[in-house]
Each structure stands twice: as C-alpha cells, then as structure tokens.
Design a protein around this motif. Structure first.
Motif, PDB file in Angstrom:
ATOM      1  N   UNK A  87       0.849  -1.132  -0.139  1.00 54.64           N
ATOM      2  CA  UNK A  87      -0.044  -0.017   0.126  1.00 54.64           C
ATOM      3  C   UNK A  87       0.984   1.264  -0.116  1.00 54.64           C
ATOM      4  N   UNK A  88       1.945   1.199   0.799  1.00 51.78           N
ATOM      5  CA  UNK A  88       2.647   2.376   0.735  1.00 51.78           C
ATOM      6  C   UNK A  88       3.438   2.531  -0.329  1.00 51.78           C
ATOM      7  N   UNK A  89       3.922   1.419  -0.947  1.00 48.83           N
ATOM      8  CA  UNK A  89       4.636   1.486  -2.324  1.00 48.83           C
ATOM      9  C   UNK A  89       3.880   2.230  -3.262  1.00 48.83           C
ATOM     10  N   UNK A  90       2.495   1.646  -3.429  1.00 46.12           N
ATOM     11  CA  UNK A  90       1.588   2.346  -4.361  1.00 46.12           C
ATOM     12  C   UNK A  90       1.378   3.835  -4.005  1.00 46.12           C
ATOM     13  N   UNK A  91       1.094   4.087  -2.869  1.00 46.83           N
ATOM     14  CA  UNK A  91       0.788   5.532  -2.640  1.00 46.83           C
ATOM     15  C   UNK A  91       2.108   6.409  -2.853  1.00 46.83           C
ATOM     16  N   UNK A 133       7.053   3.511 -12.891  1.00 50.10           N
ATOM     17  CA  UNK A 133       6.321   3.970 -11.601  1.00 50.10           C
ATOM     18  C   UNK A 133       5.275   2.841 -11.996  1.00 50.10           C
ATOM     19  N   UNK A 134       4.573   2.828 -13.136  1.00 52.44           N
ATOM     20  CA  UNK A 134       3.556   1.945 -13.676  1.00 52.44           C
ATOM     21  C   UNK A 134       3.866   0.493 -13.178  1.00 52.44           C
ATOM     22  N   UNK A 135       4.948   0.056 -13.569  1.00 57.32           N
ATOM     23  CA  UNK A 135       5.320  -1.398 -13.209  1.00 57.32           C
ATOM     24  C   UNK A 135       5.428  -1.593 -11.667  1.00 57.32           C
ATOM     25  N   UNK A 136       5.692  -0.345 -10.942  1.00 60.34           N
ATOM     26  CA  UNK A 136       5.958  -0.782  -9.397  1.00 60.34           C
ATOM     27  C   UNK A 136       4.721  -0.939  -9.069  1.00 60.34           C
ATOM     28  N   UNK A 137       3.707   0.203  -9.494  1.00 62.32           N
ATOM     29  CA  UNK A 137       2.178   0.110  -8.738  1.00 62.32           C
ATOM     30  C   UNK A 137       1.490  -1.138  -9.090  1.00 62.32           C
ATOM     31  N   UNK A 138       1.806  -1.602 -10.493  1.00 60.37           N
ATOM     32  CA  UNK A 138       0.841  -2.852 -10.639  1.00 60.37           C
ATOM     33  C   UNK A 138       1.176  -3.975  -9.958  1.00 60.37           C
ATOM     34  N   UNK A 139       2.661  -4.128  -9.949  1.00 61.36           N
ATOM     35  CA  UNK A 139       3.078  -5.219  -9.213  1.00 61.36           C
ATOM     36  C   UNK A 139       2.990  -5.127  -7.747  1.00 61.36           C
ATOM     37  N   UNK A 140       2.934  -4.018  -6.962  1.00 57.88           N
ATOM     38  CA  UNK A 140       2.558  -3.529  -5.595  1.00 57.88           C
ATOM     39  C   UNK A 140       1.073  -4.148  -5.493  1.00 57.88           C
ATOM     40  N   UNK A 141       0.359  -3.863  -6.240  1.00 57.94           N
ATOM     41  CA  UNK A 141      -1.220  -4.017  -5.867  1.00 57.94           C
ATOM     42  C   UNK A 141      -1.785  -5.373  -6.482  1.00 57.94           C
ATOM     43  N   UNK A 142      -1.239  -5.764  -7.552  1.00 60.82           N
ATOM     44  CA  UNK A 142      -1.798  -7.317  -7.939  1.00 60.82           C
ATOM     45  C   UNK A 142      -0.732  -8.559  -7.327  1.00 60.82           C
ATOM     46  N   UNK A 143       0.615  -8.410  -7.447  1.00 61.17           N
ATOM     47  CA  UNK A 143       1.246  -9.436  -6.900  1.00 61.17           C
ATOM     48  C   UNK A 143       1.469  -9.317  -5.174  1.00 61.17           C
ATOM     49  N   UNK A 144       1.619  -8.131  -4.922  1.00 60.66           N
ATOM     50  CA  UNK A 144       1.797  -7.853  -3.400  1.00 60.66           C
ATOM     51  C   UNK A 144       3.018  -8.507  -2.926  1.00 60.66           C
ATOM     52  N   UNK A 145       4.372  -8.592  -3.349  1.00 62.03           N
ATOM     53  CA  UNK A 145       5.467  -9.152  -3.255  1.00 62.03           C
ATOM     54  C   UNK A 145       5.964  -8.591  -1.740  1.00 62.03           C
ATOM     55  N   UNK A 146       5.671  -7.409  -1.207  1.00 63.56           N
ATOM     56  CA  UNK A 146       5.993  -6.927   0.050  1.00 63.56           C
ATOM     57  C   UNK A 146       4.942  -6.600   0.874  1.00 63.56           C
TER      58      UNK A 146
END
Length: 146
Positions: A87-91, A133-146
């Motif tokens: 969530x923090x990565x996305x925001x 930034x888009x890649x980081x957001x999508x991975x953070x929200x969909x995959x949630x590796x962290x």
C-alpha cells in the motif's frame, strides 16, 4: 449501500488511470519531436503546442483528478491496508506519478513560451519514468510481493 457502488468506483478508477497513463506515455514523445523538429514560432511549433495543451488539459488533467478522487473514495471505504508495504509502495509511486505529471505540465509551458532548453534525449529518458512507476504500482497491487 456504499459497498454496492464500490465496483463502480473501482471501475471508474481503473478507466481514469488508463487514460492518465496514456497521456503520461504520449506527452513526453510529443516533447521529443517538438524539441527535435520544430523551431520556435514555426507552424510545426504551433501544431505541437496545440497537441500538447489539449492532451494535458482535455485528457491528462481530468483523468488524473478522477483517478485521485476515485482512489481516495476507495481508501475511505477501507480498500487500503495501511499496514502493508504494498500500500505504501503504491501511494508513494502515485505521488511520484503526480509529480511527473506536474513536471510535464511545466515543460509544456516552456514550449508555449518558446523557452524550452531540453533536448529530445532528455524527454526520451524521462519517458521511462511513468513506465517504471506504473510497473511498480501494478506489481505492488496485484502481486503484493512486499
């Protein structure tokens, strides 16, 4: 009642993000060609200025505003886990994306004033910022590796 409109708000958010991202990907490309091919005051310069201004004013700004509002509404509905790293990565990435948008808006004003000093290479390199930034957001929200 609110939970029944959540899917609509989420759909609106996704559509707004798609439109915003399209502009964030395209505007720096316009800047590349504007910087490399158009001399200040030329007919081509005027054409690029119209294209850049309309893209920013008619598509990017409204899309960014709708994306932010829908996102904040979803946060208000409890769709955000503040205790999760994703969530923090996305925001943080969304804030950086908004800063990138602001940087592009400032560059458009420089082109309009005839004071651009940046090269096409600068805009080519900057074009990668929204992508990362888009890649980081999508991975953070969909995959949630962290």
């Amino acid at each position: 009642m609110l939970i029944s409109i959540y899917p609509w708000i989420k759909a609106l958010h996704i559509m707004a993000v798609i439109a915003w991202m399209a502009g964030l990907f395209y505007l720096p490309r316009l800047f590349v060609y504007h910087a490399e091919r158009a001399s200040v005051g030329s007919e081509l310069d005027q054409t690029f200025q119209i294209m850049e201004e309309k893209l920013l004013r008619v598509i990017m700004n409204p899309a960014m505003i709708v994306a932010w509002i829908a996102g904040l509404v979803m946060i208000g509905m409890g769709a955000f886990d503040w205790g999760s790293v994703w969530a923090w990565v996305k925001i943080i990435c969304v804030i950086l994306m908004t800063a990138a948008h602001g940087w592009m808006a400032a560059r458009r004003k420089e082109f309009a004033a005839g004071t651009n000093t940046r090269t096409g290479r600068t805009y080519r390199m900057f074009n990668e910022v929204p992508t990362v930034l888009m890649l980081l957001i999508v991975i953070a929200v969909v995959v949630r590796p962290f």
